[in-house]
Design a protein around this motif. Structure first.
Motif, short mmCIF file in Angstrom:
data_model
loop_
_atom_site.label_atom_id
_atom_site.label_comp_id
_atom_site.label_asym_id
_atom_site.label_seq_id
_atom_site.Cartn_x
_atom_site.Cartn_y
_atom_site.Cartn_z
N UNK A 147 7.81 0.08 -9.84
CA UNK A 147 7.91 -0.99 -8.86
C UNK A 147 6.80 -0.83 -7.83
N UNK A 148 5.77 -1.67 -7.91
CA UNK A 148 4.61 -1.52 -7.03
C UNK A 148 4.95 -1.84 -5.58
N UNK A 149 6.05 -2.53 -5.34
CA UNK A 149 6.44 -2.87 -3.98
C UNK A 149 7.26 -1.76 -3.33
N UNK A 150 7.61 -0.73 -4.09
CA UNK A 150 8.53 0.28 -3.58
C UNK A 150 7.83 1.53 -3.08
N UNK A 151 6.51 1.61 -3.20
CA UNK A 151 5.84 2.82 -2.75
C UNK A 151 4.40 2.54 -2.33
N UNK A 152 3.91 3.44 -1.48
CA UNK A 152 2.52 3.44 -1.04
C UNK A 152 1.93 4.83 -1.28
N UNK A 153 0.64 4.94 -1.14
CA UNK A 153 -0.02 6.23 -1.30
C UNK A 153 -1.04 6.42 -0.19
N UNK A 154 -1.04 7.63 0.38
CA UNK A 154 -2.05 7.99 1.37
C UNK A 154 -3.10 8.85 0.68
N UNK A 155 -4.33 8.41 0.73
CA UNK A 155 -5.43 9.14 0.10
C UNK A 155 -6.32 9.70 1.19
N UNK A 156 -6.45 11.01 1.22
CA UNK A 156 -7.22 11.70 2.26
C UNK A 156 -8.61 12.03 1.72
N UNK A 157 -9.62 11.48 2.38
CA UNK A 157 -11.00 11.76 2.00
C UNK A 157 -11.73 12.35 3.21
N UNK A 158 -11.47 13.63 3.46
CA UNK A 158 -12.10 14.28 4.60
C UNK A 158 -11.53 13.78 5.91
#
Length: 218
Positions: A147-158
């Motif tokens: 379910x693409x509406x049920x989660x997010x992702x934090x991507x850390x680039x420095x």
């Protein structure tokens, strides 16, 4: 009893927003009129300091320099187990609680009714050495990865991190704020957050606070 410091925080805020002597005109802004959904791409300034003397936390301004969010962490230890994310007038929007189950740690955000809005935890997948680290944010009690509406992702680039939705679309980005005059960074304690249109910026800010707590920055 905590004492509000009327001197040093205001002086520092003037450096961040030189056209302001104080963060907001109380006769203009009313909490009931604050709209949390962005109508267009909007920028916010995050100052990783509390306005309350002897308190850890952060203060958030909109693009006009109005104070809209704040966190005042009275815990003597950084990264306490419970932190309150509030609006300008002190209404708690999210209560952030630290959860630990064995080796797995997470921060959970609850709304005013006690309902879980999101859970943030680090991704434990084995990644290549040069890849970016990431955190997963699951919304409410929904845990279906499909379910693409049920989660997010934090991507850390420095020094920059982005919040992506389930489809991989960047909906917010946070990085060091630069001076409009000299173009120089204002320091590690002053960040700028860009939020895309039709996004709940109060929720995004709650996720950013939870992410900062995983880094022990509050």
């Amino acid at each position: 009893m905590q004492i509000y410091n009327p001197i040093s925080p205001v002086k520092t805020m003037v450096k961040i927003y030189p056209h302001l002597a104080f963060p907001v005109d109380s006769g203009v802004v009313e909490v009931k009129n604050i709209m949390y959904l962005t109508k267009e791409q909007e920028s916010f300034t995050i100052w990783m300091k509390s306005l309350v003397f002897h308190s850890k936390g952060c203060t958030v301004f909109d693009s006009k320099g109005n104070l809209i969010y704040r966190v005042d962490n009275y815990n003597s230890k950084s990264c306490g187990n419970e932190v309150y994310f509030m609006d300008l007038c002190g209404k708690v929007l999210f209560t952030l609680r630290h959860k630990k189950l064995g080796l797995f740690k997470s921060w959970e955000g609850y709304n005013s009714t006690g309902t879980t809005r999101f859970r943030l935890r680090k991704n434990f997948k084995i990644l290549p050495r040069d890849s970016s680290s990431s955190y997963k944010v699951v919304m409410g009690s929904r845990i279906a990865d499909g379910d693409q509406q049920s989660w997010y992702k934090i991507v850390n680039r420095g020094s920059v991190f982005a919040i992506e939705d389930g489809s991989g679309r960047v909906i917010a980005e946070v990085k060091n704020k630069q001076s409009d005059i000299s173009g120089m960074d204002l320091g590690k304690d002053v960040l700028t957050m860009m939020v895309e249109p039709q996004v709940d910026h109060s929720l995004i800010m709650g996720i950013v606070i939870a992410y900062s707590l995983t880094k022990c920055k509050l």
